[in-house]
Structures are given as C-alpha cells and as structure tokens.
Design a protein around this motif. Structure first.
Motif, PDB file in Angstrom:
ATOM      1  N   LEU A 198       0.818  -1.212   0.000  1.00  0.00           N
ATOM      2  CA  LEU A 198       0.000   0.000   0.000  1.00  0.00           C
ATOM      3  C   LEU A 198       0.850   1.260   0.000  1.00  0.00           C
ATOM      4  O   LEU A 198       0.398   2.323  -0.401  1.00  0.00           O
ATOM      5  CB  LEU A 198      -0.927   0.017   1.214  1.00  0.00           C
ATOM      6  CG  LEU A 198      -1.985  -1.085   1.273  1.00  0.00           C
ATOM      7  CD1 LEU A 198      -2.720  -1.033   2.605  1.00  0.00           C
ATOM      8  CD2 LEU A 198      -2.948  -0.964   0.107  1.00  0.00           C
ATOM      9  N   ALA A 217      -6.105   7.752  -6.091  1.00  0.00           N
ATOM     10  CA  ALA A 217      -7.265   8.638  -6.019  1.00  0.00           C
ATOM     11  C   ALA A 217      -7.842   8.675  -4.598  1.00  0.00           C
ATOM     12  O   ALA A 217      -8.531   9.621  -4.240  1.00  0.00           O
ATOM     13  CB  ALA A 217      -8.328   8.194  -7.002  1.00  0.00           C
ATOM     14  N   LYS A 218      -7.575   7.643  -3.830  1.00  0.00           N
ATOM     15  CA  LYS A 218      -8.073   7.617  -2.455  1.00  0.00           C
ATOM     16  C   LYS A 218      -7.300   8.604  -1.595  1.00  0.00           C
ATOM     17  O   LYS A 218      -6.223   9.061  -1.949  1.00  0.00           O
ATOM     18  CB  LYS A 218      -7.938   6.214  -1.859  1.00  0.00           C
ATOM     19  CG  LYS A 218      -8.972   5.243  -2.353  1.00  0.00           C
ATOM     20  CD  LYS A 218      -8.883   3.978  -1.542  1.00  0.00           C
ATOM     21  CE  LYS A 218      -9.993   3.034  -1.947  1.00  0.00           C
ATOM     22  NZ  LYS A 218      -9.968   1.809  -1.145  1.00  0.00           N
ATOM     23  N   GLU A 238       0.764   8.550   0.485  1.00  0.00           N
ATOM     24  CA  GLU A 238      -0.132   8.164  -0.603  1.00  0.00           C
ATOM     25  C   GLU A 238      -0.340   6.666  -0.630  1.00  0.00           C
ATOM     26  O   GLU A 238       0.572   5.887  -0.394  1.00  0.00           O
ATOM     27  CB  GLU A 238       0.454   8.617  -1.942  1.00  0.00           C
ATOM     28  CG  GLU A 238       0.314  10.090  -2.196  1.00  0.00           C
ATOM     29  CD  GLU A 238       0.727  10.461  -3.615  1.00  0.00           C
ATOM     30  OE1 GLU A 238       0.622   9.603  -4.515  1.00  0.00           O
ATOM     31  OE2 GLU A 238       1.157  11.597  -3.786  1.00  0.00           O
ATOM     32  N   ASN A 239      -1.546   6.288  -0.973  1.00  0.00           N
ATOM     33  CA  ASN A 239      -1.874   4.886  -1.170  1.00  0.00           C
ATOM     34  C   ASN A 239      -1.410   4.511  -2.571  1.00  0.00           C
ATOM     35  O   ASN A 239      -1.964   4.970  -3.565  1.00  0.00           O
ATOM     36  CB  ASN A 239      -3.381   4.673  -1.003  1.00  0.00           C
ATOM     37  CG  ASN A 239      -3.787   3.229  -1.063  1.00  0.00           C
ATOM     38  OD1 ASN A 239      -3.043   2.375  -1.540  1.00  0.00           O
ATOM     39  ND2 ASN A 239      -4.982   2.957  -0.582  1.00  0.00           N
ATOM     40  N   SER A 240      -0.391   3.676  -2.687  1.00  0.00           N
ATOM     41  CA  SER A 240       0.192   3.373  -3.992  1.00  0.00           C
ATOM     42  C   SER A 240      -0.709   2.486  -4.846  1.00  0.00           C
ATOM     43  O   SER A 240      -0.578   2.465  -6.064  1.00  0.00           O
ATOM     44  CB  SER A 240       1.565   2.714  -3.822  1.00  0.00           C
ATOM     45  OG  SER A 240       1.418   1.457  -3.212  1.00  0.00           O
ATOM     46  N   GLN A 241      -1.643   1.761  -4.246  1.00  0.00           N
ATOM     47  CA  GLN A 241      -2.539   0.919  -5.024  1.00  0.00           C
ATOM     48  C   GLN A 241      -3.714   1.687  -5.582  1.00  0.00           C
ATOM     49  O   GLN A 241      -4.285   1.302  -6.591  1.00  0.00           O
ATOM     50  CB  GLN A 241      -3.034  -0.259  -4.171  1.00  0.00           C
ATOM     51  CG  GLN A 241      -1.938  -1.248  -3.879  1.00  0.00           C
ATOM     52  CD  GLN A 241      -2.446  -2.458  -3.115  1.00  0.00           C
ATOM     53  OE1 GLN A 241      -3.585  -2.494  -2.666  1.00  0.00           O
ATOM     54  NE2 GLN A 241      -1.587  -3.443  -2.972  1.00  0.00           N
ATOM     55  N   ASP A 242      -4.080   2.776  -4.927  1.00  0.00           N
ATOM     56  CA  ASP A 242      -5.192   3.590  -5.400  1.00  0.00           C
ATOM     57  C   ASP A 242      -4.908   5.056  -5.063  1.00  0.00           C
ATOM     58  O   ASP A 242      -5.355   5.560  -4.046  1.00  0.00           O
ATOM     59  CB  ASP A 242      -6.502   3.138  -4.752  1.00  0.00           C
ATOM     60  CG  ASP A 242      -7.712   3.792  -5.384  1.00  0.00           C
ATOM     61  OD1 ASP A 242      -7.555   4.549  -6.365  1.00  0.00           O
ATOM     62  OD2 ASP A 242      -8.827   3.556  -4.893  1.00  0.00           O
TER      63      ASP A 242
END
Length: 163
Positions: free
Chosen positions: A72, A100-101, A94-98
């Motif tokens: 993540l 935009a979140k 930052e959430n590396s998988q998403d």
C-alpha cells in the motif's frame, strides 16, 4: 419590691488561641502526610499517559510497516518499510494501489511526551527515535521504535527512556 441582681458570668464564645494553634498543627500534619500521596498519584497518571502514547505510536509504526509490506505504500528497494519520520505517521502517505483515495494516515497527531521538560520544542522532538539499524536520535533514518527522552526514574525505578 426587692430587686434581685443575679450574678451572671459571661462566657465568651469562640476559640482560644491555644485551640486555634492545636487545630492548625493538626491540619498541617494532615496536609504534610497527604502531599506525598498526591505527588505519587500525579506521577502515576503521567506514567499511564506515557504508556498509552507509546502504545499508540508503536502501533502506528507497526501499521505503517504492515501497509508497506502489503504494497500500500511505495518504497524503494533499499527501504525496510518503516516510516521515515514520526511526522509521516501523522501527515499520511499516498496509497500506492489507489492514488485517487485519500492518504493513509496512522496517527491523528504526534502526541507530546508527558515528561518532556522543554516546552519550546515540538511534540515530535520530545521523543527519542530508534532506527531499524539501531541508530538513535537525529541519526535515525527511519522509525523502528520510540521512547521518551526523559532520564527520570519511574515509580518502578526504571528510567523513562528505557520503556
């Protein structure tokens, strides 16, 4: 008619000086006996607060590490997955998988060490940070463990910086 005058003794109401001195001496004795208990109770409360803060921050470090291990959080090949600073736990990453979140945040704010003596330093600076490689303080490149900077002895006779 005969006028009888009775002899009445007038008794003054109130306390004598001796009674007041005895009462003050007893009050001083009670206060002097209670003062150490109040001080120990205050120290015990600060120690409980320190334990709770250490638990929360160490839990946040573990959650960050787990998120990094789960992918993540983006990390370099040389990174061990621990947060670079305490501020990263509170500011979020930052959430590396998403992307935009919203950011992943692990602490609402960095708490202040209850035994910190200098009120002018920031909350982050009140803690002693130990890195994964064992370096401490300003030389630490990541946050592996956290402790108090205070060298005072606790009720258990252990310095707070070893908790």
């Amino acid at each position: 008619m005969m006028l009888y005058l009775r002899h009445q003794s007038h008794r003054y109401q109130g306390f004598t000086l001796v009674e007041l001195l005895v009462a003050l001496a007893l009050l001083a004795l009670l206060v002097s006996a209670a003062t150490p208990m109040v001080q120990i109770n205050a120290k015990r409360q600060k120690e409980q607060e320190l334990r709770r803060m250490l638990w929360q921050m160490r839990d946040a470090v573990d959650a960050y590490k787990q998120a990094a291990d789960d992918g993540l959080i983006k990390k370099n090949q040389n990174d061990n997955g621990y947060p670079p600073t305490l501020r990263a736990l509170a500011n979020g990453v930052e959430n590396s998988q998403d992307p935009a979140k919203k950011k992943l945040v692990f602490l609402r704010r960095i708490p202040r060490d209850p035994f910190a003596e200098n009120p002018e330093i920031s909350n982050e600076e009140t803690w002693l940070v130990r890195a994964y490689d064992g370096t401490q303080g300003e030389l630490a490149t990541d946050v592996y463990d956290i402790s108090s900077r205070s060298t005072q002895l606790g009720i258990n006779q252990q310095p707070y910086n070893t908790w």
